[in-house]
Design a protein around this motif. Structure first.
Motif, mmCIF file in Angstrom:
data_model
loop_
_atom_site.group_PDB
_atom_site.id
_atom_site.type_symbol
_atom_site.label_atom_id
_atom_site.label_comp_id
_atom_site.label_asym_id
_atom_site.label_seq_id
_atom_site.Cartn_x
_atom_site.Cartn_y
_atom_site.Cartn_z
ATOM 1 N N LYS A 1 0.673 -1.207 0.037
ATOM 2 C CA LYS A 1 -0.002 0.083 0.005
ATOM 3 C C LYS A 1 0.818 1.213 -0.122
ATOM 4 C CE LYS A 1 -0.736 -0.082 5.121
ATOM 5 N NZ LYS A 1 -1.543 -0.058 6.062
ATOM 6 N N THR A 2 0.388 2.349 -0.312
ATOM 7 C CA THR A 2 1.009 3.730 -0.288
ATOM 8 C C THR A 2 2.078 3.380 -1.422
ATOM 9 O OG1 THR A 2 0.313 3.977 2.063
ATOM 10 C CG2 THR A 2 1.598 5.735 0.962
ATOM 11 N N TRP B 1 7.072 1.818 -0.776
ATOM 12 C CA TRP B 1 5.678 1.331 -0.544
ATOM 13 C C TRP B 1 5.748 0.652 0.828
ATOM 14 C CZ3 TRP B 1 9.535 -1.033 -3.286
ATOM 15 C CH2 TRP B 1 9.873 -2.271 -2.855
#
Length: 175
Positions: free
Chosen positions: A110-111, A133
């Motif tokens: 994520k991110t 990430w």
């Protein structure tokens, strides 16, 4: 997973398969290594751990990075370095690749983001971008990993009507 070297190996293997022979060097980042181009240097910025999980494993939250490095002699280096970073982001966003063949031990990333990076302040002649990430890892052995056949039907009853003498008193809770 009990050893982060397994994760590193799987990450390197997945990136190596994706880029085939287009990238000369794909390896774990070490600040003392010499710079090569084109290259991917894989590392981690941060690791944090939570209390032991319900299954006996520990949840380790991690922030990873991949440094994309190209020589400034690369034609259209300013565009190519962004394309290079985008390729890694696409791997990280690909459900078939982004768990590094360790599903059940590693969460989806994520991110996922990228930005220009200073690879080595003393090195001239290279353009670098960092792809970063977050990913969670389950460390240790699950208490639920054992031999045998897992149940397919879950039954429930109320005490004292339990056990073999009361098998007809059980209700199906799940199939």
């Amino acid at each position: 997973m009990n050893n982060l070297s397994i994760l590193h190996s799987q990450m390197l293997a997945t990136l190596g398969q994706h880029f085939d022979k287009k990238i000369d060097r794909i390896q774990v980042y070490s600040p003392s290594q010499s710079i090569e181009s084109p290259a991917i240097y894989l590392g981690s910025h941060e690791l944090t751990i939570e209390k032991q999980q319900w299954d006996g494993r520990h949840l380790l939250h991690s922030e990873w990075f991949a440094l994309c490095v190209l020589s400034i002699q690369t034609p259209n280096v300013d565009i190519e370095i962004r394309q290079f970073a985008t390729e890694i982001m696409l791997v990280l966003n690909n459900h078939d690749k982004n768990r590094w063949s360790l599903a059940g031990q590693v969460s989806e990333p994520k991110t996922i983001q990228s930005r220009p990076a200073i690879f080595n302040p003393d090195a001239d002649g290279y353009e670098a971008w960092e792809v970063s990430w977050q990913q969670s890892l389950y460390i240790g052995d699950s208490i639920w990993l054992d031999e045998g056949t897992p149940p397919t039907t879950v039954l429930c009853s109320d005490a004292p009507e339990i056990g073999i003498p009361h098998k007809d008193d059980y209700r199906v809770v799940s199939r």
